[in-house]
Motif scaffolding. Structure first.
Motif: not given
Length: 199
Positions: A94-98, A119-120, A180-183, A188-190
């Motif tokens: 909730x911090x990194x993605x936005x 498209x998340x 997107x967020x992952x391990x 990342x965003x595009x």
């Protein structure tokens, strides 16, 4: 996001004309079915995209990052099952993605009003809703399928985009934001303009 950025870079550098990016997960093979913190969340899936040069539009930008200090919050030990600290992953996401999406929009000289579809990565509906609210994206522009397929990880964005195309929501010329967020923990965003004619 990382694979799309690599595909874009290879085409932009003239190293390839077309690249197929595949996101596939068989998470049922690495799920501890006794762990209710993960077993009820994940699903199996696959999706692919053909990336090639277009006359107008295409990828407008990327924003990628990683913070390895949170690596133990979501991991897969060799020969083991998915391990996740759900509360820590939620806080990180909730911090990194936005923040990633906001940086990318700013770098591209755009704002939420310019985004036709979001498209998340389908990791968690609360994370998706939080990100959309933080960015100022209304619910009718947010693509969601986690309620039907669970978190299909790397397959989730291709699957949600494919469904939007079938449903007629994803039309040529649409500006699409993907996050997107992952391990790792990675994010990342595009940003892209969908469906432009190949060059």
């Amino acid at each position: 996001m990382y694979a799309l950025a690599q595909a874009y870079s290879m085409i932009a550098a003239g190293l390839a004309q077309r690249v197929i990016v595949v996101g596939a997960e068989i998470l049922s093979r690495v799920t501890d079915w006794e762990d209710r913190g993960t077993s009820i969340l994940f699903g199996d899936g696959s999706g692919a995209a053909l990336v090639e040069h277009v006359r107008d539009g295409g990828f407008l930008g990327f924003e990628l990052g990683c913070d390895g200090t949170h690596a133990d919050d979501l991991s897969l030990r060799a020969g083991g099952a998915i391990l996740m600290n759900g509360a820590a992953v939620y806080r990180f996401s909730t911090r990194a993605v936005p923040a990633s999406a906001a940086r990318l929009l700013e770098e591209c000289g755009m704002c939420a009003d310019d985004v036709d579809l979001y498209a998340p990565h389908q990791s968690n509906l609360r994370i998706i809703d939080h990100t959309a609210r933080t960015l100022g994206l209304p619910p009718d522009r947010v693509l969601v399928n986690i309620d039907r397929y669970g978190n299909t990880s790397a397959a989730s964005i291709p699957l949600v985009l494919s469904q939007a195309a079938v449903d007629g929501r994803l039309r040529p010329g649409a500006t699409v934001l993907m996050t997107a967020v992952g391990a790792g923990m990675t994010w990342g965003s595009a940003l892209l303009r969908w469906g432009a004619e190949p060059r």
